[in-house]
Motif scaffolding. Structure first.
Motif, PDB file in Angstrom:
ATOM      1  N   ALA A   1       0.817  -1.215   0.000  1.00 15.39           N
ATOM      2  CA  ALA A   1       0.000   0.000   0.000  1.00 15.39           C
ATOM      3  C   ALA A   1       0.846   1.258   0.000  1.00 15.39           C
ATOM      4  CB  ALA A   1      -0.928  -0.001   1.213  1.00 15.39           C
ATOM      5  N   VAL A   2       2.073   1.159   0.497  1.00 12.36           N
ATOM      6  CA  VAL A   2       2.929   2.336   0.632  1.00 12.36           C
ATOM      7  C   VAL A   2       3.404   2.854  -0.713  1.00 12.36           C
ATOM      8  CG1 VAL A   2       5.233   3.038   1.391  1.00 12.36           C
ATOM      9  CG2 VAL A   2       3.680   1.925   2.990  1.00 12.36           C
ATOM     10  N   GLY A   3       3.719   1.962  -1.652  1.00 14.01           N
ATOM     11  CA  GLY A   3       4.283   2.370  -2.928  1.00 14.01           C
ATOM     12  C   GLY A   3       3.487   3.456  -3.636  1.00 14.01           C
ATOM     13  N   PRO A   4       2.189   3.265  -3.884  1.00 13.80           N
ATOM     14  CA  PRO A   4       1.410   4.325  -4.519  1.00 13.80           C
ATOM     15  C   PRO A   4       1.361   5.610  -3.701  1.00 13.80           C
ATOM     16  CG  PRO A   4       0.268   2.221  -4.671  1.00 13.80           C
ATOM     17  CD  PRO A   4       1.425   2.014  -3.750  1.00 13.80           C
ATOM     18  N   LEU A   5       1.343   5.503  -2.369  1.00 15.82           N
ATOM     19  CA  LEU A   5       1.339   6.705  -1.536  1.00 15.82           C
ATOM     20  C   LEU A   5       2.621   7.514  -1.727  1.00 15.82           C
ATOM     21  CD1 LEU A   5      -0.143   5.379   1.838  1.00 15.82           C
ATOM     22  CD2 LEU A   5      -1.250   6.890   0.176  1.00 15.82           C
ATOM     23  N   VAL A   6       3.754   6.827  -1.786  1.00 16.59           N
ATOM     24  CA  VAL A   6       5.034   7.513  -1.956  1.00 16.59           C
ATOM     25  C   VAL A   6       5.051   8.318  -3.251  1.00 16.59           C
ATOM     26  CG1 VAL A   6       7.501   7.131  -2.355  1.00 16.59           C
ATOM     27  CG2 VAL A   6       6.329   5.888  -0.541  1.00 16.59           C
ATOM     28  N   ASP A   7       4.404   7.806  -4.288  1.00 16.96           N
ATOM     29  CA  ASP A   7       4.391   8.505  -5.575  1.00 16.96           C
ATOM     30  C   ASP A   7       3.359   9.624  -5.633  1.00 16.96           C
ATOM     31  OD1 ASP A   7       6.433   6.968  -6.644  1.00 16.96           O
ATOM     32  OD2 ASP A   7       5.075   5.432  -7.408  1.00 16.96           O
ATOM     33  N   ARG A   8       2.564   9.809  -4.570  1.00 17.42           N
ATOM     34  CA  ARG A   8       1.480  10.791  -4.656  1.00 17.42           C
ATOM     35  C   ARG A   8       1.449  11.795  -3.503  1.00 17.42           C
ATOM     36  NH1 ARG A   8      -2.463   9.459  -8.383  1.00 17.42           N
ATOM     37  NH2 ARG A   8      -3.969  10.781  -7.314  1.00 17.42           N
ATOM     38  N   VAL A   9       1.811  11.403  -2.273  1.00 22.52           N
ATOM     39  CA  VAL A   9       1.584  12.276  -1.117  1.00 22.52           C
ATOM     40  C   VAL A   9       2.888  12.931  -0.666  1.00 22.52           C
ATOM     41  CG1 VAL A   9      -0.301  10.774  -0.398  1.00 22.52           C
ATOM     42  CG2 VAL A   9       1.945  10.490   0.639  1.00 22.52           C
ATOM     43  N   HIS A  10       2.771  13.818   0.317  1.00 22.84           N
ATOM     44  CA  HIS A  10       3.918  14.524   0.902  1.00 22.84           C
ATOM     45  C   HIS A  10       4.753  13.509   1.684  1.00 22.84           C
ATOM     46  CE1 HIS A  10       6.143  17.364   3.461  1.00 22.84           C
ATOM     47  NE2 HIS A  10       5.811  18.314   2.592  1.00 22.84           N
ATOM     48  N   ARG A  11       5.940  13.220   1.207  1.00 20.65           N
ATOM     49  CA  ARG A  11       6.712  12.105   1.738  1.00 20.65           C
ATOM     50  C   ARG A  11       7.266  12.336   3.146  1.00 20.65           C
ATOM     51  NH1 ARG A  11       9.398  11.472  -4.197  1.00 20.65           N
ATOM     52  NH2 ARG A  11       9.352  13.735  -3.888  1.00 20.65           N
ATOM     53  N   PRO A  12       7.778  13.518   3.497  1.00 15.73           N
ATOM     54  CA  PRO A  12       8.215  13.698   4.888  1.00 15.73           C
ATOM     55  C   PRO A  12       7.090  13.517   5.907  1.00 15.73           C
ATOM     56  CG  PRO A  12       9.186  15.382   3.489  1.00 15.73           C
ATOM     57  CD  PRO A  12       8.175  14.663   2.654  1.00 15.73           C
ATOM     58  N   ARG A  13       5.871  13.971   5.582  1.00 14.26           N
ATOM     59  CA  ARG A  13       4.754  13.763   6.507  1.00 14.26           C
ATOM     60  C   ARG A  13       4.410  12.281   6.621  1.00 14.26           C
ATOM     61  NH1 ARG A  13       1.068  18.614   3.916  1.00 14.26           N
ATOM     62  NH2 ARG A  13       2.460  20.344   4.510  1.00 14.26           N
ATOM     63  N   LEU A  14       4.513  11.564   5.524  1.00 14.53           N
ATOM     64  CA  LEU A  14       4.280  10.130   5.553  1.00 14.53           C
ATOM     65  C   LEU A  14       5.296   9.437   6.459  1.00 14.53           C
ATOM     66  CD1 LEU A  14       2.626   7.760   4.279  1.00 14.53           C
ATOM     67  CD2 LEU A  14       4.371   7.676   2.490  1.00 14.53           C
ATOM     68  N   ILE A  15       6.544   9.853   6.357  1.00 17.83           N
ATOM     69  CA  ILE A  15       7.589   9.284   7.211  1.00 17.83           C
ATOM     70  C   ILE A  15       7.333   9.619   8.675  1.00 17.83           C
ATOM     71  CG2 ILE A  15      10.044   9.388   7.764  1.00 17.83           C
ATOM     72  CD1 ILE A  15      10.567   9.856   4.774  1.00 17.83           C
ATOM     73  N   ALA A  16       6.930  10.854   8.974  1.00 19.88           N
ATOM     74  CA  ALA A  16       6.660  11.257  10.362  1.00 19.88           C
ATOM     75  C   ALA A  16       5.577  10.384  10.984  1.00 19.88           C
ATOM     76  CB  ALA A  16       6.255  12.724  10.411  1.00 19.88           C
ATOM     77  N   GLY A  17       4.517  10.101  10.217  1.00 18.19           N
ATOM     78  CA  GLY A  17       3.478   9.214  10.734  1.00 18.19           C
ATOM     79  C   GLY A  17       4.006   7.831  11.022  1.00 18.19           C
ATOM     80  N   GLY A  18       4.869   7.309  10.147  1.00 18.81           N
ATOM     81  CA  GLY A  18       5.458   5.999  10.388  1.00 18.81           C
ATOM     82  C   GLY A  18       6.316   5.976  11.636  1.00 18.81           C
ATOM     83  N   ILE A  19       7.062   7.067  11.898  1.00 19.59           N
ATOM     84  CA  ILE A  19       7.909   7.136  13.089  1.00 19.59           C
ATOM     85  C   ILE A  19       7.070   7.041  14.357  1.00 19.59           C
ATOM     86  CG2 ILE A  19       9.445   8.647  14.411  1.00 19.59           C
ATOM     87  CD1 ILE A  19      10.478   9.723  11.723  1.00 19.59           C
ATOM     88  N   LEU A  20       5.956   7.744  14.397  1.00 19.90           N
ATOM     89  CA  LEU A  20       5.092   7.693  15.575  1.00 19.90           C
ATOM     90  C   LEU A  20       4.552   6.287  15.802  1.00 19.90           C
ATOM     91  CD1 LEU A  20       3.111  11.042  15.175  1.00 19.90           C
ATOM     92  CD2 LEU A  20       4.959  10.540  16.784  1.00 19.90           C
ATOM     93  N   VAL A  21       4.173   5.609  14.721  1.00 18.42           N
ATOM     94  CA  VAL A  21       3.633   4.252  14.850  1.00 18.42           C
ATOM     95  C   VAL A  21       4.695   3.304  15.391  1.00 18.42           C
ATOM     96  CG1 VAL A  21       2.739   2.271  13.563  1.00 18.42           C
ATOM     97  CG2 VAL A  21       1.846   4.555  13.104  1.00 18.42           C
ATOM     98  N   TRP A  22       5.909   3.338  14.809  1.00 19.84           N
ATOM     99  CA  TRP A  22       6.894   2.367  15.284  1.00 19.84           C
ATOM    100  C   TRP A  22       7.438   2.724  16.669  1.00 19.84           C
ATOM    101  CZ3 TRP A  22      10.074   4.793  11.026  1.00 19.84           C
ATOM    102  CH2 TRP A  22      11.217   5.428  11.482  1.00 19.84           C
ATOM    103  N   GLY A  23       7.389   4.001  17.061  1.00 18.75           N
ATOM    104  CA  GLY A  23       7.791   4.345  18.418  1.00 18.75           C
ATOM    105  C   GLY A  23       6.857   3.727  19.457  1.00 18.75           C
ATOM    106  N   LEU A  24       5.542   3.800  19.199  1.00 18.76           N
ATOM    107  CA  LEU A  24       4.577   3.174  20.095  1.00 18.76           C
ATOM    108  C   LEU A  24       4.735   1.653  20.100  1.00 18.76           C
ATOM    109  CD1 LEU A  24       1.416   5.327  19.301  1.00 18.76           C
ATOM    110  CD2 LEU A  24       2.880   5.447  21.330  1.00 18.76           C
ATOM    111  N   ALA A  25       5.106   1.087  18.952  1.00 20.04           N
ATOM    112  CA  ALA A  25       5.299  -0.360  18.879  1.00 20.04           C
ATOM    113  C   ALA A  25       6.489  -0.802  19.731  1.00 20.04           C
ATOM    114  CB  ALA A  25       5.503  -0.782  17.428  1.00 20.04           C
ATOM    115  N   SER A  26       7.556  -0.014  19.754  1.00 22.74           N
ATOM    116  CA  SER A  26       8.705  -0.346  20.593  1.00 22.74           C
ATOM    117  C   SER A  26       8.319  -0.350  22.075  1.00 22.74           C
ATOM    118  CB  SER A  26       9.843   0.655  20.362  1.00 22.74           C
ATOM    119  OG  SER A  26      10.383   0.508  19.074  1.00 22.74           O
ATOM    120  N   LEU A  27       7.509   0.610  22.450  1.00 16.72           N
ATOM    121  CA  LEU A  27       7.025   0.637  23.832  1.00 16.72           C
ATOM    122  C   LEU A  27       6.210  -0.610  24.139  1.00 16.72           C
ATOM    123  CD1 LEU A  27       6.699   2.159  26.506  1.00 16.72           C
ATOM    124  CD2 LEU A  27       4.715   3.320  25.506  1.00 16.72           C
TER     125      LEU A  27
END
Length: 440
Positions: free
Chosen positions: A79-105
């Motif tokens: 699902a990520v591939g099409p998003l990378v080609d269309r949306v604001h990529r730094p914001r997409l990365i920021a959302g991923g960082i928040l998700v994996w930070g909570l997962a580490s906890l």
């Protein structure tokens, strides 16, 4: 009237090699890669403690470290591939960082195999967005003859992330008692404290990532869509060879990273903290040297239109005897030397794979090509390699012969990668870059 700011992609640069990237945003992406791999490899550092506290077998431990992570990583990548080609990529990365930070906890709070597996699965979900978006940004903002250098800095972030997890985590394990009194009731196991501490830098980085601009997004005209299937059909042989060879490199890298600390503990009797710090130093020094070497070599060959397949071939051929030495020797000094050289050589192959993929793929297709590619190599490297080593150690060689299990899991990968590159030599010998208008 202010003078126009030169585009780092088009700006000329002096000759010679410079550590600094043409686009400074590469540093922030490298920092994200550092934290991603630090969070990913904390589990490898504290694997013996997790195994004891959660009563896991080697196979279950490998399953939790690798397969649980990569299962959601692979699915999310589709699902990520099409998003990378269309949306604001730094914001997409920021959302991923928040998700994996909570997962580490969540991993640090786990009380059994099921909860730990769930935490690792969500970690894979969050980290699936990072590399496809980051590589597309680097390829778009770096000059064509510095893409390899930019990718090498990005991959060095992953290496330093592993080294940070091992050295800093190993140092904290040496300083902290086995159970840390936090004043909140019963003392907390030191490995759980490490997972909790990893959340803090993720929050800072997510905030910084939101400030990073994406020049290709948010304009008045949407990015032009390019058909994926016709392009892949025209270049199927080249992509197949790179995919198989890159998967081989990744499998050997990740199985070595997942089990090297445990190997040093079991075979040579090193304390867990010492083994972690020692391997961390090796990773932090040898891998970036290999990656920078690979990036520089690839940039030189890219100017002449040559692909990175030959670098990957050299990486596999050069590291095969090193992997055998690491798996079979009973001498600590020889094992450490082989391990350092192995990490260096595989670093060359890793950069050649990732940067070469960007060079040979048109700009409008990079997200849709890179995301499933990353899913493929991560599925093998994390999902197949670590649990296979654990299974072989449990059922075939025994815990004391972990090195034999590591070598047995790596040999088929080496064979597949070498055969793919040799059979695909007629594709890899041609210029890899698409037409200039499509590439940028």
């Amino acid at each position: 009237m202010h003078p126009a700011t030169p585009d780092p992609v088009r700006a000329s640069r002096p000759g010679g090699f410079s550590l600094a990237p043409a686009w400074p945003g590469v540093w922030l992406l490298a920092a994200a890669h550092l934290l991603a791999f630090a969070d990913r490899f904390i589990a490898a550092l504290v694997a013996p403690a997790i195994k004891a506290d959660l009563a896991l077998s080697d196979f279950e431990l490998g399953l939790a470290q690798g397969t649980a992570f990569v299962a959601t990583y692979a699915v999310a990548s589709l699902a990520v591939g099409p998003l990378v080609d269309r949306v604001h990529r730094p914001r997409l990365i920021a959302g991923g960082i928040l998700v994996w930070g909570l997962a580490s906890l969540a991993c640090g709070l786990a009380t059994g195999l099921g909860e730990f597996v769930l935490g690792r699965a969500v970690l894979g979900l969050g980290q699936a967005v990072l590399t496809p978006a980051a590589l597309a940004l680097i390829a778009a903002r770096q000059p064509p003859d510095r893409i390899g250098h930019g990718v090498s800095l990005y991959t060095a972030g992953a290496t330093l992330g592993r080294g940070t997890a091992l050295m800093l985590g190993g140092g904290l394990l040496a300083l902290l008692p086995a159970a840390v009194p936090l004043g909140l009731g019963a003392p907390v196991a030191a490995w759980r404290v490490l997972f909790a501490l990893s959340v803090l830098p993720n929050l800072v980085l997510a905030a910084l990532m939101l400030r990073l601009p994406d020049p290709d997004r948010g304009g008045r005209r949407p990015a032009r869509r390019t058909a994926l299937a016709p392009w892949l059909a025209r270049h199927a042989g080249r992509y197949a060879a790179i995919a198989i060879a890159g998967t081989a490199v990744t499998l050997v890298v990740q199985t070595t990273n997942a089990w090297a600390v445990t190997l040093l503990v079991r075979r040579f009797g090193l304390p867990l903290s010492s083994a972690g710090m020692l391997f961390g130093v090796i990773v932090a020094v040898a891998a970036p040297l290999g990656q920078f070497t690979g990036g520089r070599l690839l940039d030189r060959t890219a100017r002449r239109g040559l692909p990175g397949g030959r670098l990957i071939l050299g990486s596999l051929l050069g590291t095969l005897p090193l992997a055998a030495t690491l798996g079979l020797t009973d001498r600590l000094a020889l094992a450490l030397a082989a391990l350092a050289a192995l990490i260096f050589g595989l670093g060359i192959g890793s950069v050649a794979t990732l940067a070469g993929l960007q060079i040979m793929t048109p700009r409008a297709l990079r997200g849709r090509v890179t995301a499933p590619f990353m899913a493929c190599i991560t599925l093998a490297g994390f999902g197949l390699g670590p649990p296979l080593v654990g299974l072989l150690a449990d059922r075939v060689f025994g815990e004391a012969a972990l090195g034999h299990a590591l070598l047995a899991a790596s040999l088929p990968a080496y064979g597949a990668g070498l055969v793919a590159l040799l059979l695909g030599a007629r594709y890899l010998g041609r210029p890899a870059a698409p037409a200039a208008g499509m590439c940028r």
